[in-house]
Scaffold this active site. Structure first.
Site, PDB file in Angstrom:
ATOM      1  N   HIS A  56      33.004  49.407  38.410  1.00  0.00           N
ATOM      2  CA  HIS A  56      33.986  49.436  39.492  1.00  0.00           C
ATOM      3  C   HIS A  56      34.628  50.829  39.560  1.00  0.00           C
ATOM      4  O   HIS A  56      34.691  51.543  38.553  1.00  0.00           O
ATOM      5  CB  HIS A  56      35.067  48.380  39.245  1.00  0.00           C
ATOM      6  CG  HIS A  56      34.620  46.977  39.556  1.00  0.00           C
ATOM      7  ND1 HIS A  56      35.485  45.915  39.624  1.00  0.00           N
ATOM      8  CD2 HIS A  56      33.383  46.470  39.824  1.00  0.00           C
ATOM      9  CE1 HIS A  56      34.805  44.810  39.921  1.00  0.00           C
ATOM     10  NE2 HIS A  56      33.525  45.117  40.036  1.00  0.00           N
ATOM     11  N   GLU A  58      37.677  51.732  39.683  1.00  0.00           N
ATOM     12  CA  GLU A  58      38.823  51.928  38.789  1.00  0.00           C
ATOM     13  C   GLU A  58      38.376  52.222  37.355  1.00  0.00           C
ATOM     14  O   GLU A  58      38.984  53.040  36.659  1.00  0.00           O
ATOM     15  CB  GLU A  58      39.713  50.683  38.755  1.00  0.00           C
ATOM     16  CG  GLU A  58      40.275  50.253  40.092  1.00  0.00           C
ATOM     17  CD  GLU A  58      39.398  49.196  40.760  1.00  0.00           C
ATOM     18  OE1 GLU A  58      38.167  49.387  40.853  1.00  0.00           O
ATOM     19  OE2 GLU A  58      39.949  48.184  41.193  1.00  0.00           O
ATOM     20  N   CYS A  86      40.550  43.949  40.232  1.00  0.00           N
ATOM     21  CA  CYS A  86      40.165  42.627  39.722  1.00  0.00           C
ATOM     22  C   CYS A  86      40.739  42.454  38.307  1.00  0.00           C
ATOM     23  O   CYS A  86      41.400  43.339  37.763  1.00  0.00           O
ATOM     24  CB  CYS A  86      38.646  42.487  39.712  1.00  0.00           C
ATOM     25  SG  CYS A  86      37.833  43.475  38.422  1.00  0.00           S
ATOM     26  N   CYS A  89      39.509  45.205  35.822  1.00  0.00           N
ATOM     27  CA  CYS A  89      40.141  46.509  36.025  1.00  0.00           C
ATOM     28  C   CYS A  89      41.630  46.473  35.656  1.00  0.00           C
ATOM     29  O   CYS A  89      42.158  47.434  35.088  1.00  0.00           O
ATOM     30  CB  CYS A  89      39.941  46.968  37.463  1.00  0.00           C
ATOM     31  SG  CYS A  89      38.197  47.279  37.841  1.00  0.00           S
TER      32      CYS A  89
END
EC number: 3.5.4.33
Lengths: 146, 146
Positions: A56, A58, A86, A89
Protein backbone atom coordinates in the site's frame (compact mmCIF):
# COMPACT_ATOMS: atom_id res chain seq x y z
CA UNK A 1 2.23 36.42 2.16
CA UNK A 2 0.13 33.33 1.92
CA UNK A 3 1.78 30.04 2.91
CA UNK A 4 1.74 27.91 -0.22
CA UNK A 5 2.42 24.79 1.85
CA UNK A 6 -1.18 24.17 2.78
CA UNK A 7 -2.73 20.74 3.36
CA UNK A 8 -4.45 21.18 0.02
CA UNK A 9 -1.12 21.83 -1.67
CA UNK A 10 0.36 18.56 -0.44
CA UNK A 11 -2.82 16.57 -0.92
CA UNK A 12 -2.88 17.66 -4.55
CA UNK A 13 0.57 16.12 -4.93
CA UNK A 14 -0.66 12.93 -3.25
CA UNK A 15 -3.53 12.91 -5.76
CA UNK A 16 -0.99 13.12 -8.57
CA UNK A 17 0.56 9.95 -7.13
CA UNK A 18 -2.88 8.33 -7.03
CA UNK A 19 -3.23 9.20 -10.71
CA UNK A 20 0.08 7.43 -11.42
CA UNK A 21 -1.34 4.34 -9.68
CA UNK A 22 -4.51 4.66 -11.77
CA UNK A 23 -2.46 4.80 -14.96
CA UNK A 24 -0.68 1.58 -13.85
CA UNK A 25 -4.01 -0.15 -13.30
CA UNK A 26 -3.59 -0.07 -9.53
CA UNK A 27 -6.32 1.00 -7.09
CA UNK A 28 -5.56 4.73 -7.13
CA UNK A 29 -4.21 5.72 -3.75
CA UNK A 30 -1.29 8.09 -3.31
CA UNK A 31 0.67 9.19 -0.27
CA UNK A 32 3.30 11.71 0.76
CA UNK A 33 5.25 12.18 3.93
CA UNK A 34 6.25 15.75 4.65
CA UNK A 35 8.75 16.98 7.18
CA UNK A 36 9.28 20.72 7.68
CA UNK A 37 7.45 21.45 4.42
CA UNK A 38 9.75 19.08 2.55
CA UNK A 39 8.40 16.00 0.81
CA UNK A 40 10.54 13.11 2.06
CA UNK A 41 8.45 10.26 0.61
CA UNK A 42 6.10 10.08 -2.38
CA UNK A 43 4.43 6.78 -3.12
CA UNK A 44 1.41 5.09 -4.64
CA UNK A 45 -0.27 1.75 -4.30
CA UNK A 46 1.70 -1.03 -6.02
CA UNK A 47 -0.06 -4.20 -4.84
CA UNK A 48 -0.67 -5.53 -8.34
CA UNK A 49 2.67 -4.51 -9.81
CA UNK A 50 4.60 -6.07 -6.92
CA UNK A 51 2.10 -8.91 -6.34
CA UNK A 52 2.21 -7.98 -2.69
CA UNK A 53 -0.74 -7.12 -0.45
CA UNK A 54 1.57 -5.13 1.82
CA UNK A 55 2.56 -2.65 -0.93
CA UNK A 56 0.00 0.00 0.00
CA UNK A 57 1.06 3.60 -0.59
CA UNK A 58 1.28 4.31 3.15
CA UNK A 59 3.50 1.29 3.91
CA UNK A 60 5.98 2.30 1.25
CA UNK A 61 5.87 5.91 2.45
CA UNK A 62 6.66 4.88 6.05
CA UNK A 63 9.61 2.74 4.95
CA UNK A 64 10.86 5.41 2.57
CA UNK A 65 10.58 8.27 5.09
CA UNK A 66 12.33 6.26 7.83
CA UNK A 67 15.08 5.48 5.37
CA UNK A 68 15.44 9.19 4.54
CA UNK A 69 15.44 10.21 8.20
CA UNK A 70 17.70 7.38 9.35
CA UNK A 71 15.32 6.63 12.21
CA UNK A 72 12.23 4.49 12.75
CA UNK A 73 10.03 7.17 14.29
CA UNK A 74 8.34 9.75 12.09
CA UNK A 75 8.46 12.61 14.57
CA UNK A 76 7.38 16.00 13.18
CA UNK A 77 6.19 14.28 10.04
CA UNK A 78 2.81 14.46 8.32
CA UNK A 79 1.36 11.74 6.11
CA UNK A 80 -0.92 12.91 3.32
CA UNK A 81 -2.96 10.04 1.95
CA UNK A 82 -5.78 10.24 -0.58
CA UNK A 83 -7.83 7.44 1.05
CA UNK A 84 -8.32 6.60 4.72
CA UNK A 85 -5.70 4.01 5.76
CA UNK A 86 -6.72 0.37 6.27
CA UNK A 87 -6.08 -1.65 9.44
CA UNK A 88 -2.63 -2.75 8.28
CA UNK A 89 -1.51 0.78 7.46
CA UNK A 90 -3.00 2.22 10.66
CA UNK A 91 -1.10 -0.45 12.60
CA UNK A 92 2.13 0.57 10.86
CA UNK A 93 1.40 4.26 11.49
CA UNK A 94 0.90 3.42 15.16
CA UNK A 95 4.38 1.92 15.35
CA UNK A 96 5.86 4.91 13.49
CA UNK A 97 4.44 7.38 16.06
CA UNK A 98 3.87 9.80 13.18
CA UNK A 99 2.84 13.27 14.31
CA UNK A 100 -0.03 13.91 11.94
CA UNK A 101 -2.14 12.23 9.27
CA UNK A 102 -4.13 14.14 6.66
CA UNK A 103 -6.76 12.00 4.94
CA UNK A 104 -8.55 12.66 1.65
CA UNK A 105 -11.58 10.41 1.22
CA UNK A 106 -13.02 8.24 3.99
CA UNK A 107 -13.18 4.47 3.48
CA UNK A 108 -16.27 3.35 5.32
CA UNK A 109 -15.80 -0.31 4.53
CA UNK A 110 -12.07 -0.94 4.97
CA UNK A 111 -10.86 2.20 6.75
CA UNK A 112 -9.23 1.76 10.15
CA UNK A 113 -11.89 3.80 11.89
CA UNK A 114 -14.65 1.39 10.90
CA UNK A 115 -12.62 -1.35 12.63
CA UNK A 116 -12.08 0.87 15.69
CA UNK A 117 -8.29 0.64 15.33
CA UNK A 118 -6.50 3.28 17.37
CA UNK A 119 -3.59 5.40 16.23
CA UNK A 120 -0.74 6.41 18.52
CA UNK A 121 -1.71 9.04 21.13
CA UNK A 122 0.92 11.34 19.55
CA UNK A 123 -0.86 11.28 16.16
CA UNK A 124 -3.29 14.01 15.13
CA UNK A 125 -5.78 13.53 12.29
CA UNK A 126 -7.18 15.95 9.72
CA UNK A 127 -9.68 14.60 7.24
CA UNK A 128 -11.70 15.47 4.16
CA UNK A 129 -8.93 17.33 2.28
CA UNK A 130 -9.75 17.08 -1.45
CA UNK A 131 -11.99 14.15 -0.57
CA UNK A 132 -14.20 14.71 -3.62
CA UNK A 133 -11.29 14.47 -6.08
CA UNK A 134 -10.00 11.29 -4.42
CA UNK A 135 -13.41 9.65 -4.34
CA UNK A 136 -14.03 10.50 -8.00
CA UNK A 137 -10.73 8.94 -9.06
CA UNK A 138 -11.45 5.73 -7.14
CA UNK A 139 -15.00 5.54 -8.46
CA UNK A 140 -13.71 6.03 -12.02
CA UNK A 141 -11.23 3.18 -11.47
CA UNK A 142 -13.87 0.70 -10.35
CA UNK A 143 -16.36 1.87 -12.99
CA UNK A 144 -13.77 1.24 -15.72
CA UNK A 145 -13.19 -2.25 -14.27
CA UNK A 146 -16.84 -3.24 -14.65
CA UNK B 1 4.42 -43.78 10.19
CA UNK B 2 4.19 -40.59 12.17
CA UNK B 3 3.91 -37.36 10.20
CA UNK B 4 7.02 -35.38 11.07
CA UNK B 5 5.44 -32.21 9.68
CA UNK B 6 3.55 -31.31 12.82
CA UNK B 7 2.76 -27.78 13.98
CA UNK B 8 5.44 -28.24 16.61
CA UNK B 9 7.96 -29.21 13.94
CA UNK B 10 7.42 -25.98 12.01
CA UNK B 11 7.09 -23.81 15.11
CA UNK B 12 10.46 -25.06 16.27
CA UNK B 13 11.93 -23.77 13.02
CA UNK B 14 10.17 -20.43 13.56
CA UNK B 15 11.74 -20.33 17.02
CA UNK B 16 15.16 -20.85 15.43
CA UNK B 17 14.42 -17.72 13.36
CA UNK B 18 13.43 -15.88 16.55
CA UNK B 19 16.80 -16.88 18.01
CA UNK B 20 18.52 -15.37 14.95
CA UNK B 21 16.65 -12.12 15.66
CA UNK B 22 17.71 -12.34 19.32
CA UNK B 23 21.35 -12.75 18.29
CA UNK B 24 21.01 -9.61 16.13
CA UNK B 25 19.63 -7.64 19.06
CA UNK B 26 16.14 -7.57 17.57
CA UNK B 27 12.96 -8.35 19.52
CA UNK B 28 12.99 -12.12 18.98
CA UNK B 29 10.07 -13.03 16.75
CA UNK B 30 10.35 -15.56 13.94
CA UNK B 31 7.94 -16.65 11.23
CA UNK B 32 7.56 -19.29 8.55
CA UNK B 33 5.06 -19.71 5.77
CA UNK B 34 4.45 -23.30 4.78
CA UNK B 35 2.65 -24.58 1.70
CA UNK B 36 2.11 -28.31 1.25
CA UNK B 37 4.65 -29.07 3.96
CA UNK B 38 7.24 -26.95 2.20
CA UNK B 39 8.71 -23.86 3.86
CA UNK B 40 8.31 -21.05 1.31
CA UNK B 41 9.27 -18.16 3.59
CA UNK B 42 11.46 -17.96 6.69
CA UNK B 43 11.90 -14.60 8.35
CA UNK B 44 12.59 -12.80 11.60
CA UNK B 45 11.98 -9.37 12.97
CA UNK B 46 14.37 -6.79 11.45
CA UNK B 47 12.94 -3.47 12.62
CA UNK B 48 16.19 -2.26 14.17
CA UNK B 49 18.50 -3.56 11.46
CA UNK B 50 16.40 -2.00 8.71
CA UNK B 51 15.30 1.02 10.78
CA UNK B 52 11.77 0.27 9.66
CA UNK B 53 8.73 -0.30 11.87
CA UNK B 54 7.10 -2.34 9.10
CA UNK B 55 9.85 -4.99 9.07
CA UNK B 56 8.07 -7.43 11.38
CA UNK B 57 8.72 -11.12 10.70
CA UNK B 58 5.16 -11.67 9.43
CA UNK B 59 5.25 -8.77 6.95
CA UNK B 60 8.45 -10.04 5.40
CA UNK B 61 7.04 -13.58 5.32
CA UNK B 62 3.90 -12.44 3.46
CA UNK B 63 5.94 -10.54 0.88
CA UNK B 64 8.39 -13.39 0.49
CA UNK B 65 5.72 -16.11 0.15
CA UNK B 66 3.74 -14.10 -2.41
CA UNK B 67 6.94 -13.59 -4.36
CA UNK B 68 7.60 -17.35 -4.29
CA UNK B 69 4.04 -18.21 -5.31
CA UNK B 70 3.78 -15.48 -7.94
CA UNK B 71 0.40 -14.45 -6.53
CA UNK B 72 -0.87 -12.10 -3.85
CA UNK B 73 -3.14 -14.55 -2.05
CA UNK B 74 -1.71 -17.12 0.33
CA UNK B 75 -4.22 -19.87 -0.37
CA UNK B 76 -3.42 -23.24 1.22
CA UNK B 77 -0.63 -21.59 3.20
CA UNK B 78 0.03 -21.64 6.93
CA UNK B 79 1.89 -18.94 8.84
CA UNK B 80 3.83 -20.08 11.89
CA UNK B 81 4.72 -17.16 14.09
CA UNK B 82 6.30 -17.29 17.53
CA UNK B 83 4.34 -14.30 18.89
CA UNK B 84 0.75 -13.26 18.24
CA UNK B 85 0.66 -10.79 15.30
CA UNK B 86 0.11 -7.08 15.97
CA UNK B 87 -2.62 -4.96 14.35
CA UNK B 88 -0.42 -4.14 11.33
CA UNK B 89 0.46 -7.78 10.67
CA UNK B 90 -3.11 -8.95 11.23
CA UNK B 91 -4.27 -6.33 8.72
CA UNK B 92 -1.74 -7.62 6.20
CA UNK B 93 -2.77 -11.22 6.89
CA UNK B 94 -6.37 -10.20 6.25
CA UNK B 95 -5.46 -8.92 2.79
CA UNK B 96 -3.45 -12.07 2.06
CA UNK B 97 -6.46 -14.32 2.79
CA UNK B 98 -4.03 -16.82 4.29
CA UNK B 99 -5.63 -20.18 5.11
CA UNK B 100 -4.23 -20.73 8.56
CA UNK B 101 -2.17 -19.06 11.28
CA UNK B 102 -0.38 -20.96 14.04
CA UNK B 103 0.64 -18.74 16.95
CA UNK B 104 3.23 -19.43 19.65
CA UNK B 105 2.91 -17.01 22.57
CA UNK B 106 -0.01 -14.63 23.02
CA UNK B 107 0.64 -10.89 23.15
CA UNK B 108 -1.92 -9.50 25.52
CA UNK B 109 -0.80 -5.91 25.13
CA UNK B 110 -0.12 -5.50 21.41
CA UNK B 111 -1.66 -8.61 19.87
CA UNK B 112 -4.41 -8.12 17.29
CA UNK B 113 -6.97 -9.91 19.45
CA UNK B 114 -6.67 -7.38 22.25
CA UNK B 115 -7.56 -4.71 19.68
CA UNK B 116 -10.46 -6.79 18.37
CA UNK B 117 -9.02 -6.83 14.84
CA UNK B 118 -10.61 -9.48 12.67
CA UNK B 119 -8.82 -11.83 10.31
CA UNK B 120 -10.25 -12.91 6.98
CA UNK B 121 -13.18 -15.35 7.26
CA UNK B 122 -11.06 -17.88 5.33
CA UNK B 123 -8.33 -17.86 8.01
CA UNK B 124 -8.22 -20.48 10.77
CA UNK B 125 -6.19 -19.98 13.95
CA UNK B 126 -4.31 -22.43 16.15
CA UNK B 127 -2.56 -21.04 19.19
CA UNK B 128 -0.25 -21.92 22.04
CA UNK B 129 2.22 -24.03 20.04
CA UNK B 130 5.57 -23.90 21.90
CA UNK B 131 4.27 -20.79 23.65
CA UNK B 132 6.50 -21.35 26.67
CA UNK B 133 9.71 -21.41 24.58
CA UNK B 134 8.68 -18.25 22.73
CA UNK B 135 7.74 -16.39 25.90
CA UNK B 136 10.99 -17.36 27.60
CA UNK B 137 13.05 -16.06 24.67
CA UNK B 138 11.21 -12.73 24.65
CA UNK B 139 11.46 -12.38 28.43
CA UNK B 140 15.19 -13.11 28.25
CA UNK B 141 15.56 -10.41 25.58
CA UNK B 142 13.90 -7.73 27.66
CA UNK B 143 15.61 -8.86 30.86
CA UNK B 144 19.02 -8.53 29.17
CA UNK B 145 18.03 -5.02 28.03
CA UNK B 146 17.39 -3.82 31.55
Amino acid sequence: MENIFSDEYFMRKALQEAQVAFDRDEIPVGALIVSQNKIIAKTHNLTETLTDVTAHAEMQAITSAANYLGGKYLKDCTLYVTLEPCVMCAGALYWSQISRIVIGASDEKRGFRSQLVKLHPKTQITEGVLAKESTELIQKFFKDKR
